[in-house]
Design an enzyme around this catalytic site. Structure first.
Site, PDB file in Angstrom:
ATOM      1  CD  GLU A   1      33.088 -30.822  -3.691  1.00  8.97           C
ATOM      2  OE1 GLU A   1      32.646 -29.987  -4.507  1.00  8.97           O
ATOM      3  OE2 GLU A   1      33.634 -31.879  -4.040  1.00  8.97           O
TER       4      GLU A   1
ATOM      5  CG  HIS B   1      37.528 -31.990  -7.502  1.00 11.37           C
ATOM      6  ND1 HIS B   1      37.845 -31.857  -6.172  1.00 11.37           N
ATOM      7  CD2 HIS B   1      36.212 -31.651  -7.614  1.00 11.37           C
ATOM      8  CE1 HIS B   1      36.773 -31.450  -5.505  1.00 11.37           C
ATOM      9  NE2 HIS B   1      35.780 -31.311  -6.354  1.00 11.37           N
TER      10      HIS B   1
ATOM     11  CG  HIS C   1      34.371 -27.432  -8.516  1.00 12.13           C
ATOM     12  ND1 HIS C   1      34.258 -26.879  -7.254  1.00 12.13           N
ATOM     13  CD2 HIS C   1      34.116 -28.766  -8.362  1.00 12.13           C
ATOM     14  CE1 HIS C   1      33.958 -27.832  -6.382  1.00 12.13           C
ATOM     15  NE2 HIS C   1      33.857 -28.985  -7.033  1.00 12.13           N
ATOM     16  CD  GLU C   2      33.571 -31.362 -11.090  1.00 12.55           C
ATOM     17  OE1 GLU C   2      34.288 -32.309 -10.688  1.00 12.55           O
ATOM     18  OE2 GLU C   2      32.627 -30.908 -10.429  1.00 12.55           O
TER      19      GLU C   2
END
EC number: 3.4.24.-
Length: 299
Positions: free
Chosen positions: A227, A147, A143-144
């Site tokens: 998100e 980003h 997820h990070e």
């Protein structure tokens, strides 16, 4: 889809800059009119402060954000499990290896920062590392890393910088109101005030009072869809939707972070670090975990 999202994020960066600088300008105009004797002078001062904040964050975002959150840098020897997961996810995402940090906090959380994939960093809390298994940790780090790959971190970096500048300037203005009041104008000044100037002054006073809330709302507007995309992108990297779902369910049960998290940087985290309740839930920068899980189940 991914390249379209990256292009949209770049456009959002300019829109974000415009909205924040307009808000800064209004606050500065009010400060200038009330205390400096020149609304235009206050506007210029506010824009200069905002520009300095943005430039500082672009070149020093990793160090600044990590220091704000008490993070310490680690390497392959000091945190091999976290380091190798970050390394694997970065390799799959085809981005340079980010710097790796740990935040000593028993809650479960993680975030990424930087202005581009070339100078990005990923941080995880000790609580996250203690509770998550390998598949769940891959989901969180994926997820990070998403980003970073999607250039969300650039938007977040600019948002943190300008929200901090707005909050600082508005706080100073409110303190000046409480302690000294505004600059007194003589009758000639008042008589010569144009209707447009009065309108701008009223708007500026409103901006001074509501600026921190407005900054939060702007962050809210740009944060939620990022998100959802990062969750989906993480599954694309790991090929394991259940790992991401399990990680989110654990994050939903996590306690608030014990150390103070600045309002401006709260949106960087994968999970809301404050776990606020009541009316404050309306201003979450994150979509509800249940909604994020439901979207992943539909993939």
């Amino acid at each position: 889809m991914l390249f379209d999202q990256i292009a949209r994020n770049k456009r959002k960066t300019w829109l974000l800059l415009l909205v924040f600088f307009l808000l800064l300008g209004l606050v500065g105009y009010g400060v200038g009119n009330l205390w400096l004797g020149s609304g235009f002078g206050g506007l210029i001062l506010a824009l200069v402060i905002g520009f300095i904040y943005v430039v500082t964050m672009i070149f020093q975002s990793t160090n600044v954000v990590m220091a704000m959150n008490g993070a310490r840098e680690v390497d392959e020897q000091t945190a091999p499990n976290l380091y190798h997961v970050v390394e694997d996810m970065a390799m799959v995402a085809q981005i340079p290896m980010p710097r790796v940090f740990i935040v000593d906090d028993p809650s479960m959380n993680a975030f990424a920062t930087g202005s581009s994939p070339k100078n990005a960093a990923v941080a995880a809390t000790t609580g996250l590392l203690a509770v998550m298994n390998r598949e769940e940790l891959e989901g969180v780090i994926g997820h990070e890393v998403s980003h970073i790959r999607n250039y969300d971190i650039r938007i977040s970096t600019i948002a943190v910088a300008l929200a901090s500048a707005i909050t600082m300037l508005a706080g100073m203005a409110r303190n000046m109101m409480l302690w000294g009041g505004g600059r007194r104008r003589n009758d000639d000044d008042r008589d010569g005030s144009s209707g447009l100037e009065i309108v701008f002054l009223i708007l500026s006073l409103i901006a001074i009072i509501l600026a921190p809330l407005a900054a939060t709302l702007v962050q809210l507007a740009i944060s939620r869809q990022r998100e959802f995309l990062a969750d989906a992108s993480s599954v694309e990297l790991t090929r394991n939707p259940q790992g991401m779902i399990n990680a989110l369910l654990k994050l939903d049960n996590s306690a608030p972070m014990q150390h103070h998290v600045d309002d401006a940087s709260a949106a960087l985290f994968i999970n809301d670090p404050k776990k606020e309740s009541g009316l404050q839930k309306l201003f979450y920068t994150h979509p509800p975990i249940s909604e994020r899980v439901e979207r992943l189940k539909q993939m």
